[in-house]
Write a protein that holds these residues in place. Structure first.
Motif, short mmCIF file in Angstrom:
data_model
loop_
_atom_site.label_atom_id
_atom_site.label_comp_id
_atom_site.label_asym_id
_atom_site.label_seq_id
_atom_site.Cartn_x
_atom_site.Cartn_y
_atom_site.Cartn_z
N LEU A 166 0.82 -1.21 0.00
CA LEU A 166 0.00 0.00 0.00
C LEU A 166 0.85 1.26 0.00
CD1 LEU A 166 -2.80 -0.81 2.62
CD2 LEU A 166 -2.86 -1.13 0.14
N ARG A 167 0.32 2.32 -0.56
CA ARG A 167 0.92 3.64 -0.38
C ARG A 167 0.65 4.09 1.05
NH1 ARG A 167 -1.76 3.86 -5.41
NH2 ARG A 167 -0.37 4.29 -7.19
N VAL A 168 1.52 4.94 1.59
CA VAL A 168 1.35 5.35 2.98
C VAL A 168 0.05 6.12 3.15
CG1 VAL A 168 2.69 7.50 2.68
CG2 VAL A 168 2.47 6.47 4.95
N GLY A 169 -0.35 6.90 2.15
CA GLY A 169 -1.62 7.63 2.24
C GLY A 169 -2.81 6.69 2.27
N GLU A 170 -2.71 5.59 1.53
CA GLU A 170 -3.78 4.59 1.54
C GLU A 170 -3.87 3.92 2.90
OE1 GLU A 170 -3.30 3.53 -3.24
OE2 GLU A 170 -2.42 2.23 -1.70
N LEU A 171 -2.72 3.67 3.50
CA LEU A 171 -2.68 3.01 4.81
C LEU A 171 -3.32 3.88 5.89
CD1 LEU A 171 -1.46 0.59 6.56
CD2 LEU A 171 0.40 2.22 7.05
N VAL A 172 -2.85 5.11 6.01
CA VAL A 172 -3.35 5.97 7.10
C VAL A 172 -4.78 6.44 6.83
CG1 VAL A 172 -1.03 6.71 7.74
CG2 VAL A 172 -2.35 8.09 6.12
N GLY A 173 -5.23 6.34 5.57
CA GLY A 173 -6.59 6.75 5.26
C GLY A 173 -7.63 5.68 5.52
N LEU A 174 -7.21 4.48 5.91
CA LEU A 174 -8.16 3.40 6.16
C LEU A 174 -9.04 3.69 7.38
CD1 LEU A 174 -5.89 0.25 5.63
CD2 LEU A 174 -7.76 1.01 4.14
N ASP A 175 -10.31 3.31 7.26
CA ASP A 175 -11.23 3.37 8.39
C ASP A 175 -11.59 1.94 8.82
OD1 ASP A 175 -11.33 6.15 8.43
OD2 ASP A 175 -12.98 6.22 6.99
N VAL A 176 -12.13 1.80 10.02
CA VAL A 176 -12.50 0.47 10.52
C VAL A 176 -13.49 -0.19 9.56
CG1 VAL A 176 -13.65 -0.77 12.39
CG2 VAL A 176 -12.06 1.08 12.92
N GLY A 223 -14.64 4.87 12.64
CA GLY A 223 -13.65 5.93 12.52
C GLY A 223 -12.35 5.42 11.95
N PRO A 224 -11.28 6.18 12.11
CA PRO A 224 -9.98 5.79 11.54
C PRO A 224 -9.52 4.43 12.06
CG PRO A 224 -9.92 8.06 12.32
CD PRO A 224 -11.21 7.48 12.79
N LEU A 225 -8.93 3.63 11.18
CA LEU A 225 -8.46 2.31 11.59
C LEU A 225 -7.25 2.42 12.51
CD1 LEU A 225 -8.50 -0.77 11.41
CD2 LEU A 225 -7.21 -0.61 9.27
N PHE A 226 -6.27 3.18 12.08
CA PHE A 226 -5.04 3.31 12.87
C PHE A 226 -5.07 4.65 13.60
CE2 PHE A 226 -3.68 0.38 9.44
CZ PHE A 226 -3.43 -0.72 10.25
N VAL A 227 -5.14 4.56 14.94
CA VAL A 227 -5.29 5.76 15.75
C VAL A 227 -4.22 5.82 16.83
CG1 VAL A 227 -7.78 5.95 15.37
CG2 VAL A 227 -6.94 4.56 17.28
N THR A 228 -3.98 7.04 17.28
CA THR A 228 -3.06 7.27 18.39
C THR A 228 -3.79 6.98 19.70
OG1 THR A 228 -3.68 9.59 18.63
CG2 THR A 228 -1.93 9.08 17.05
N ALA A 229 -3.08 7.11 20.81
CA ALA A 229 -3.68 6.86 22.12
C ALA A 229 -4.85 7.80 22.40
CB ALA A 229 -2.62 7.00 23.21
N SER A 230 -4.83 9.00 21.78
CA SER A 230 -5.90 9.96 21.99
C SER A 230 -7.06 9.76 21.02
CB SER A 230 -5.36 11.38 21.83
OG SER A 230 -4.90 11.60 20.49
N GLY A 231 -6.92 8.80 20.10
CA GLY A 231 -8.00 8.53 19.16
C GLY A 231 -7.86 9.25 17.84
N ALA A 232 -6.79 10.04 17.65
CA ALA A 232 -6.57 10.75 16.39
C ALA A 232 -6.01 9.80 15.34
CB ALA A 232 -5.61 11.91 16.61
N ARG A 233 -6.28 10.08 14.09
CA ARG A 233 -5.76 9.26 13.00
C ARG A 233 -4.24 9.37 12.95
NH1 ARG A 233 -8.25 7.27 8.40
NH2 ARG A 233 -10.11 8.56 8.77
N ARG A 236 0.98 10.26 8.21
CA ARG A 236 2.01 9.65 7.37
C ARG A 236 3.40 9.84 7.96
NH1 ARG A 236 0.70 10.71 2.43
NH2 ARG A 236 2.76 10.48 1.53
N HIS A 237 3.63 10.96 8.64
CA HIS A 237 4.97 11.21 9.21
C HIS A 237 5.30 10.18 10.29
CE1 HIS A 237 4.98 14.91 6.95
NE2 HIS A 237 3.85 15.28 7.52
N ALA A 238 4.30 9.78 11.05
CA ALA A 238 4.53 8.77 12.08
C ALA A 238 4.91 7.43 11.45
CB ALA A 238 3.27 8.60 12.93
N VAL A 239 4.34 7.13 10.28
CA VAL A 239 4.67 5.88 9.60
C VAL A 239 6.09 5.93 9.05
CG1 VAL A 239 3.93 4.22 7.86
CG2 VAL A 239 2.23 5.61 9.02
N PHE A 240 6.50 7.08 8.53
CA PHE A 240 7.89 7.23 8.08
C PHE A 240 8.84 6.95 9.23
CE2 PHE A 240 6.28 9.06 4.26
CZ PHE A 240 7.33 9.16 3.36
N ARG A 241 8.57 7.57 10.38
CA ARG A 241 9.45 7.38 11.54
C ARG A 241 9.46 5.93 11.98
NH1 ARG A 241 6.86 12.31 13.01
NH2 ARG A 241 5.43 11.19 14.38
#
Length: 321
Positions: A166-176, A223-233, A236-241
């Protein structure tokens, strides 16, 4: 720079540049990442024009040439190197699309980028640093050994990047709600490049990693499939890191230059090396042009794959040896 009516249906451009750019972007099916890049590219050109008191509606291909040559001499502060030909070409491509929009609005008579001298970019080359199949295995092993509250999320994200390309944008754009099943296959649905709706199967490993993550996912049922501890999506920068950290942990040389796209390249190369037909890899990656898929195949020049060997073996079989 706003678009206002003129005589006989002709339009002029004046006022706020942002309005014209947003109208242009709204007229195209683009990812948010591409929209951000295009906004930045047009703003760069308008700033260059303003610094020379040049009306962008009166710019000629000579002005675009001068701008392109200046871009080629610029140094990227992140890499410390001059902008690549591919980067300059991409900036001019976005600018050309912007002017095409103005031509359709009859704000300008012709697209000045059309006659400009754009840098040559080989379709047979990609600047993305690739990974071998063994390095991908090592990166996945590093994700498996990862610890901490986000470890399961990390494993699921890396599994989808590695197994689906997948492209990184496709990955982070996924919803549940994008995760489902179809004709006996577990699937994910997403909007790919160009706004095209796409679906891919989940491998057993990727499905297991995703299920483990969903069992601890901190947000609600949708909502977003991949979320942070606070529930935010997750962005892409986090995936790069994440990719670079895991590559470092795996002892992969040059980990600082890797990106999620490195896994996409590895997907194409490994699939072709395993004998997957070019058109099947093309469809899986969502490429409109098979030449793009070939550029992702880092092993395409391997002499072991020369068709001469296949033809010679077939001749031997026909001869009954």
């Amino acid at each position: 720079m706003s678009v206002v009516p003129r005589q006989a249906g002709v339009v002029a451009v004046g006022g706020g540049a942002e309005q014209v750019t947003e109208a242009w972007l709204a007229n195209r099916r683009l990812s948010e990442h591409t929209r951000v890049a295009y906004r930045r590219d047009v703003a760069g050109w308008l700033g260059w024009c303003a610094g020379r008191e040049l009306d962008p509606l009166r710019a000629s291909f000579l002005d675009v040439n001068a701008y392109a040559r200046e871009l080629e001499s610029r140094v990227d502060p992140r890499s410390g190197r001059r902008l690549s030909a591919a980067t300059v070409a991409r900036k001019l491509s976005g600018l050309s699309s912007w002017y095409d929009f103005l031509v359709k609005l009859r704000a300008v008579a012709a697209n000045p980028v059309g006659g400009a001298d754009r840098p040559y970019v080989s379709r047979d080359h990609s600047a993305t640093v690739g990974l071998s199949a063994e390095q991908v295995d090592a990166l996945l092993a590093a994700a498996q050994a990862d610890e901490g509250p986000a470890a399961l999320r990390h494993r699921a994200m890396v599994a989808l990047l590695a197994d689906l390309g997948l492209r990184v944008g496709e990955l982070v754009g996924l919803d549940v709600g994008d995760v489902g099943a179809e004709r006996g296959h577990r699937t994910v649905r997403f909007v790919g490049k160009g706004g095209r709706a796409r679906r891919r199967v989940l491998t057993a490993a990727a499905g297991a990693a995703l299920d483990a993550y969903l069992g601890v996912r901190p947000a609600g049922a949708d909502g977003p499939l991949f979320v942070t501890a606070s529930g935010a999506r997750v962005d892409r920068h986090a995936v790069f890191r994440l990719v670079r950290r895991l590559a470092r942990d795996a002892g992969i040389a040059g980990w600082q230059r890797l990106s999620p796209h490195s896994l996409r390249h590895a997907f194409a190369t490994s699939a072709r090396a395993e004998g997957v037909a070019l058109e099947d890899v093309q469809d899986a990656m969502g490429h409109a042009d098979p030449r793009t898929t070939r550029r992702y195949d880092r092993d395409r020049h391997n002499l072991d794959r020369d068709p001469a060997y296949t033809l010679a073996a077939a001749r031997v079989r026909r001869a009954g040896f």
